[in-house]
Design a protein around this motif. Sequence first.
Motif, PDB file in Angstrom:
ATOM      1  N   PRO A   1       0.805  -1.227   0.000  1.00 27.40           N
ATOM      2  CA  PRO A   1       0.000   0.000   0.000  1.00 27.40           C
ATOM      3  C   PRO A   1       0.838   1.277   0.000  1.00 27.40           C
ATOM      4  CG  PRO A   1      -0.096  -1.068   2.148  1.00 27.40           C
ATOM      5  CD  PRO A   1       0.616  -2.017   1.240  1.00 27.40           C
ATOM      6  N   ASP A   2       2.016   1.232   0.613  1.00 25.78           N
ATOM      7  CA  ASP A   2       2.805   2.452   0.766  1.00 25.78           C
ATOM      8  C   ASP A   2       3.609   2.805  -0.477  1.00 25.78           C
ATOM      9  OD1 ASP A   2       1.822   2.564   3.304  1.00 25.78           O
ATOM     10  OD2 ASP A   2       3.644   1.882   4.296  1.00 25.78           O
ATOM     11  N   VAL A   3       4.142   1.795  -1.186  1.00 25.16           N
ATOM     12  CA  VAL A   3       5.070   2.052  -2.293  1.00 25.16           C
ATOM     13  C   VAL A   3       4.454   1.712  -3.646  1.00 25.16           C
ATOM     14  CG1 VAL A   3       7.333   1.492  -3.263  1.00 25.16           C
ATOM     15  CG2 VAL A   3       7.039   1.605  -0.775  1.00 25.16           C
ATOM     16  N   LEU A   4       3.813   0.548  -3.751  1.00 28.69           N
ATOM     17  CA  LEU A   4       3.318   0.097  -5.051  1.00 28.69           C
ATOM     18  C   LEU A   4       2.035   0.809  -5.474  1.00 28.69           C
ATOM     19  CD1 LEU A   4       3.239  -1.797  -7.505  1.00 28.69           C
ATOM     20  CD2 LEU A   4       2.099  -3.489  -6.043  1.00 28.69           C
ATOM     21  N   LEU A   5       1.039   0.801  -4.616  1.00 30.68           N
ATOM     22  CA  LEU A   5      -0.280   1.282  -5.031  1.00 30.68           C
ATOM     23  C   LEU A   5      -0.288   2.731  -5.513  1.00 30.68           C
ATOM     24  CD1 LEU A   5      -2.627  -0.462  -2.446  1.00 30.68           C
ATOM     25  CD2 LEU A   5      -2.047  -1.162  -4.765  1.00 30.68           C
ATOM     26  N   PRO A   6       0.501   3.644  -4.896  1.00 32.83           N
ATOM     27  CA  PRO A   6       0.510   5.013  -5.436  1.00 32.83           C
ATOM     28  C   PRO A   6       0.995   5.100  -6.873  1.00 32.83           C
ATOM     29  CG  PRO A   6       1.423   4.962  -3.214  1.00 32.83           C
ATOM     30  CD  PRO A   6       1.254   3.539  -3.636  1.00 32.83           C
ATOM     31  N   LYS A   7       1.700   4.080  -7.359  1.00 31.06           N
ATOM     32  CA  LYS A   7       2.159   4.072  -8.751  1.00 31.06           C
ATOM     33  C   LYS A   7       1.050   3.655  -9.711  1.00 31.06           C
ATOM     34  CE  LYS A   7       6.455   4.810  -7.407  1.00 31.06           C
ATOM     35  NZ  LYS A   7       7.142   6.107  -7.642  1.00 31.06           N
ATOM     36  N   LEU A   8       0.022   3.035  -9.178  1.00 31.06           N
ATOM     37  CA  LEU A   8      -1.054   2.497 -10.022  1.00 31.06           C
ATOM     38  C   LEU A   8      -2.194   3.505 -10.070  1.00 31.06           C
ATOM     39  CD1 LEU A   8      -0.967  -1.184  -8.681  1.00 31.06           C
ATOM     40  CD2 LEU A   8       0.293  -0.211 -10.602  1.00 31.06           C
ATOM     41  N   ARG A   9      -1.989   4.602 -10.790  1.00 28.33           N
ATOM     42  CA  ARG A   9      -2.916   5.727 -10.770  1.00 28.33           C
ATOM     43  C   ARG A   9      -4.196   5.454 -11.552  1.00 28.33           C
ATOM     44  NH1 ARG A   9      -0.380  10.616  -9.461  1.00 28.33           N
ATOM     45  NH2 ARG A   9       1.222  10.170  -7.912  1.00 28.33           N
ATOM     46  N   CYS A  10      -4.233   4.371 -12.333  1.00 23.64           N
ATOM     47  CA  CYS A  10      -5.426   4.095 -13.145  1.00 23.64           C
ATOM     48  C   CYS A  10      -6.377   3.104 -12.479  1.00 23.64           C
ATOM     49  CB  CYS A  10      -5.020   3.551 -14.514  1.00 23.64           C
ATOM     50  SG  CYS A  10      -4.087   4.722 -15.523  1.00 23.64           S
TER      51      CYS A  10
ATOM     52  N   ASN B   1      -3.038  -7.762   9.042  1.00 19.66           N
ATOM     53  CA  ASN B   1      -1.999  -6.876   9.562  1.00 19.66           C
ATOM     54  C   ASN B   1      -2.086  -5.468   8.971  1.00 19.66           C
ATOM     55  OD1 ASN B   1      -1.107  -7.662   6.960  1.00 19.66           O
ATOM     56  ND2 ASN B   1       1.007  -7.168   7.507  1.00 19.66           N
ATOM     57  N   LEU B   2      -3.034  -5.225   8.096  1.00 18.42           N
ATOM     58  CA  LEU B   2      -3.184  -3.908   7.484  1.00 18.42           C
ATOM     59  C   LEU B   2      -3.860  -2.974   8.483  1.00 18.42           C
ATOM     60  CD1 LEU B   2      -2.898  -2.245   4.821  1.00 18.42           C
ATOM     61  CD2 LEU B   2      -5.275  -2.858   4.359  1.00 18.42           C
ATOM     62  N   ALA B   3      -3.077  -2.024   9.023  1.00 15.21           N
ATOM     63  CA  ALA B   3      -3.599  -1.134  10.059  1.00 15.21           C
ATOM     64  C   ALA B   3      -3.846   0.277   9.554  1.00 15.21           C
ATOM     65  CB  ALA B   3      -2.633  -1.086  11.246  1.00 15.21           C
ATOM     66  N   ASN B   4      -3.239   0.634   8.423  1.00 15.91           N
ATOM     67  CA  ASN B   4      -3.386   1.998   7.918  1.00 15.91           C
ATOM     68  C   ASN B   4      -3.373   2.000   6.393  1.00 15.91           C
ATOM     69  OD1 ASN B   4      -3.089   3.693  10.481  1.00 15.91           O
ATOM     70  ND2 ASN B   4      -1.248   2.407  10.561  1.00 15.91           N
ATOM     71  N   LEU B   5      -4.042   2.980   5.827  1.00 12.82           N
ATOM     72  CA  LEU B   5      -3.912   3.295   4.413  1.00 12.82           C
ATOM     73  C   LEU B   5      -3.050   4.547   4.292  1.00 12.82           C
ATOM     74  CD1 LEU B   5      -7.469   2.823   2.862  1.00 12.82           C
ATOM     75  CD2 LEU B   5      -5.484   1.354   2.584  1.00 12.82           C
ATOM     76  N   PRO B   6      -2.161   4.608   3.301  1.00 17.72           N
ATOM     77  CA  PRO B   6      -1.321   5.803   3.161  1.00 17.72           C
ATOM     78  C   PRO B   6      -2.122   6.994   2.645  1.00 17.72           C
ATOM     79  CG  PRO B   6      -0.970   4.317   1.318  1.00 17.72           C
ATOM     80  CD  PRO B   6      -1.891   3.599   2.264  1.00 17.72           C
ATOM     81  N   ASP B   7      -1.631   8.192   2.919  1.00 19.95           N
ATOM     82  CA  ASP B   7      -2.279   9.396   2.394  1.00 19.95           C
ATOM     83  C   ASP B   7      -2.317   9.391   0.876  1.00 19.95           C
ATOM     84  OD1 ASP B   7      -2.892  10.520   4.812  1.00 19.95           O
ATOM     85  OD2 ASP B   7      -1.021  11.632   4.975  1.00 19.95           O
ATOM     86  N   SER B   8      -1.349   8.699   0.260  1.00 22.42           N
ATOM     87  CA  SER B   8      -1.266   8.680  -1.205  1.00 22.42           C
ATOM     88  C   SER B   8      -2.449   7.980  -1.855  1.00 22.42           C
ATOM     89  CB  SER B   8       0.038   8.003  -1.645  1.00 22.42           C
ATOM     90  OG  SER B   8       0.129   6.692  -1.117  1.00 22.42           O
ATOM     91  N   ILE B   9      -3.305   7.343  -1.068  1.00 25.81           N
ATOM     92  CA  ILE B   9      -4.488   6.687  -1.637  1.00 25.81           C
ATOM     93  C   ILE B   9      -5.344   7.710  -2.382  1.00 25.81           C
ATOM     94  CG2 ILE B   9      -5.936   7.014   0.416  1.00 25.81           C
ATOM     95  CD1 ILE B   9      -5.899   3.823  -1.666  1.00 25.81           C
TER      96      ILE B   9
END
Length: 1251
Positions: free
Chosen positions: A561-570, A581-589
């Motif tokens: 979620p922190d590094v990969l997903l912000p690259k997938l803008r589409c 274990n997922l406790a947070n979503l990054p601001d980049s969401i």
Amino acid sequence: MAEVVGGALLSVVLDALFQKMNREVLDFFRRRKLDDGSLRKLKIALESVNAVVEDAEEKELTNPAVKKWLDDLKDAVFDAQDILDEIDTEIQIRKLGAEFQSTPRKVRYMVSTFLNPFFKQIQRKMEEVFDRLEYLAKNNNFLGLRVGVGGGESSERLPTTSLVAEAGIFGRDNDKEEIINLLLSHDASGGEMRVIGIVGMAGIGKTTLAQLIYNDRRVREHFDLEAWVYVSHEFDVFSVTKTILEAVTSSTCDIKDLNRLQVTLKEKLMGKKFLLVLDDVWNKNYIDWEILSKPFKFGEQGSSVIVTTRDNDVASAVRSSGTHCLKRLSEDDCWSVFANHALHNGNPELEAVGRQIVKKCEGLPLASKAIGALLWSKLDVDDWDKILNSEIWDLPIDETHILPSLRLSYKYLPSHLKPCFAYCSILPKGYAFEKDRLVFLWMAEGFLQELKNKTMEEVGNDYFLDLVSRSLFQQSSGDKSCFVMHDLVNDLAKFVSGQFIFRLEGVSFHGIVNKARHLSYFRTRFDNFKKFEGLFEVKRLRTFLPLEFSILDNNLSKKVPDVLLPKLRCLRVLSLSHYENLANLPDSIGKIKQLRYLDISFTAVKSLPNSVCKLINLQTLNLSWCNNLVGLPRDMRKLINLRHLDITRTDILEMPIQLGSLRSLQTLTKFIISSRNGSCIGELGKLTNLRGKLAILNLQNVVSSIDVADAGLKDKKHIEELMLEWKAGIVVLESQRTILDSLQPHSNLKILTINNYGGQSFPDWVGHDSFFNMVSLHLNKCKFCCNLPSLGQLPSLQNLSIVEFDQVIRVGPGFYGSGSSSIRPFKALKVLKFELMLKWEEWFAFGAENEGEAFPILQELYIHDCPKLARRLPIHLPSLAKLEITKCPLLVSSVPMFPAICQLNLTRCNEVLLKELPTRIQVLKVGGFDALDSQANIMMGPSSSLQELEVSDCSSFVSLSKGDLASTLKSLIIRNCGILELPMYPIFSFLKKLYLYDIYDSLKSVPLDLFPKLCNIYIFGCRNLESLTVSEEHRHDLMTLQIQIIDCPCFVSFPKGGLRAPNLTLLWVWNCGSLRSLPDKMHMFLPSLEDLQIVDCAKVELFPEGGLPSNLKSVSIVDCDNLVARRMEWGLQKVPFLRSLFICGEKGDAKSFPEVGLLPTNLTSLQIMNFPNMKSLDKKGVQHLASLKELRIDNCPMLKYMPEESLPASVSVLLINNCPLLKKQLHKKKGKEWLKIAHVHLIMIDDELIE
């Protein structure tokens, strides 16, 4: 919606693009004085290639160059779609931004837009896509693609005839007889012409079944005239009528007028009993059928028409009086079809591979026949292996004909269904999926368009049911709420979706093509970052969809979620659900602006970043079962396209402000009323589209009944399930009645729950007969109500529960409703539950004369914890099958008055209830009766139908007398009966399950020979139990499959000479401190044993002579000090199938473990726990474990070193807990010890995933 049959998949996407380009986007460019030339050029280029895509889709099957051209075109079109979506999103953002600005700033905000670099970037992207499209348009001439070609009659399937070779047909005898019986019995029924539909997916054998029926001697003798007509997709009434006439007359016809044609056919059929088979019908237009069938009505009584079709809607359109849905063949029948076409003689090697091939065919006779015929000339097993490991689409088309037959189902789909069906290739074979979830995914991908009178969800529901009707989706045989696709249909979807959908079936995404737009994968226990590194090359991904393989213990690398997903803008679809274990979503969401579907359900997320509110396209937000989530972002009102917000099982304390701004919202599972800030209940009134489930909580915080009225629940006709809840423990407030009165829902409501209501009475709407759809009603903890509301006149009520009405003393006429009503009280009720009614004394029947009128179909009645309820229950309950009464000591009802009773549970009640129990009872549970033993004969007479018996907390229950037990008894559970003795003669001849819990005084032995058919033995907490025995005269094999002996401190021994149980697969012995040895000759007498657990049996020192059974797969030795101390004598090397070993509790001075020669080479999982002095893992003890995949080490405080050099290369999972010295060595991810484990795929230390 007009249905466009056939057509190219890509054309659907292009049509949606053109619609966007013709409306707001062009206006947006013009208003800002921007150059719209690029947009116009792009549209022209798209139109030019759109003209030939239908021809391209026809030719891609056989021409690789065309397929490549089409893939490149799809790639460019999808990029164009992304560009227009970006523009559309920017338009929405600017509109929304302007709404939240003051007027002067609003003007500046709109004027400055043309200076924004966004538009320069968009124009550059459009030029790049235009260049690609222009290049492709030039190339289509070289490929011979023609404008407007495609979609006509195809030669993909030859016309069928009525001839059949019966010798090669298997598994259809029952289907054949069922339909023939319908045909032959039609005369007796005296009806008009009968139409029988045979419905099923492509290749399942519909035509073959019709041929069998058509040629059956009984059928030929029964009818005066028979005709076979192949109809196919091109349904023209004139042509089909002419073909029928030619079939009837066996001559050609040159009539060119439909009227003359039908008159002639009428004359030929008049007075004759005819059978007409219309094979392969696709047309579902009733008007066409009505015209076609007019001449049929002049046939003799008993005439019949058989219609074969892939589409259930066709069977409905032709008004079939009986639809026969053809099922798949059994595996044995499928094998017979295959063998008939593939095998010359008995070749064991070929047969073994062939049977695996047949499994892939999944009961489809066409596939079995076609692949069998392909293999007829191939006698080399390698050739058969190649077929086994091939996709169906890799097989020769001209030899198998499987692809053309299945592809027709796709080719003639309406154009709007094609992208929906192709998208389903994202689902793995055999995967069961839910309708609503798939519809939400379709919606997120843009496949659904809102119609004038239908929401997108309703359109998607129609699409889904259409695919079910066409046999492309089938109801799951397991969970009836889910659906599946046949493997070959799944292959079809995969073929038509091509490389744009990627379904991970390996361990990583390396090798994924950069054209991929959608991906799915099965979650694993530990999904680390390496698995996803290949996705950095796939930046135009639209779908990121993990699927359920196991819903337990799924962990995801934080880098995803922190590094990969912000690259997938589409991305349009993003699911991270079930990653615990997922406790947070990054601001980049918030940068993934195209996101429409976000699912983080079943995670540890505590809060959402406010940047989520920038996802202006978001339609679905699933936060269900996020138990740590206590709040929603403050700017939720900006999610103007949000349609579904699921916050079930969250701990959210209040709703964000202005929630009523979300005018598109349809799903809102909870609305929490806060005493501080947040939205008031009146905001619900603005959410006019709410539907499905809604829970309104903390109603004690409502300030004014005016706010409640503003909620407008009475106008929300699509709400089906409503919960109204006040906080427990508040004092009685009469104002709550006013509030509840104002909360009256629409009469369409199906399920109503009211919790902790503090009023003294209910408003009139609760129980009013206008709620004609209400099927379930639950009233809980309404502690101040003195009377139950009138509920008996609810016409559809099936399930009613009433819990904790502390002030109710009598249940009488008011409960049943108006005496003048013509409706029988509770006429539809099936389940009724009363619980914790502490003052309830009497239950009056519905009038002395009309006692039998109420509860006519009540099937289940539960009365729990009603200590003052006296006398009896209503006498006439003719349909009651299950009765539970617990803690009602004054109740003296007579059970025999319930003629249908078959399940009875009596716990801590009046012993009078035990008298004269009916012999028809199949399940009996009794508990808390001190004098039970005197009633034992009555309970368990040999003539009864008893199958399950449970006796608990009966201190006087001493023994089961000879002849007492029913011969039908299969399950016996005895719990907490202190002085039980088992008889020493066989009375348990049919018993399969024996559970003995907490029999703490007299039970010293269990004679196994009394239970000749026993499968499961579970003995727990029997403090004086000493042994399992088998008498000398009964030394025969037991049928037992599982034995568990737990917390029996005096248990000493198994039967002398060994436990002869050749089918035993599981043996667990826990906390039996007196046991000295396991059963003798285990290696001989327990050949099927797979799972052995020995826990806390301190006196066991060795395994029996001869060692362990060779078939063992899992062994756990826990806290058995003496046994662990002599571990080198275990002989594990002689257990060739052992895969999992758990060793816990080494009290010696072992500094290194495991010793050389202890562990077998075939281990795949090793867990080591509680070795207090171990400092290192021994290289020589583990280096030979070439199959080891998972290593777990727990509670080894002195452990500091991993094996010299490294762990075996096969280890992919390493779990380390409470090993502080080793953790310190590994924490920095460098140094000697880290290098030893750096190759391990997944490492977790103290429940933290280490990258």
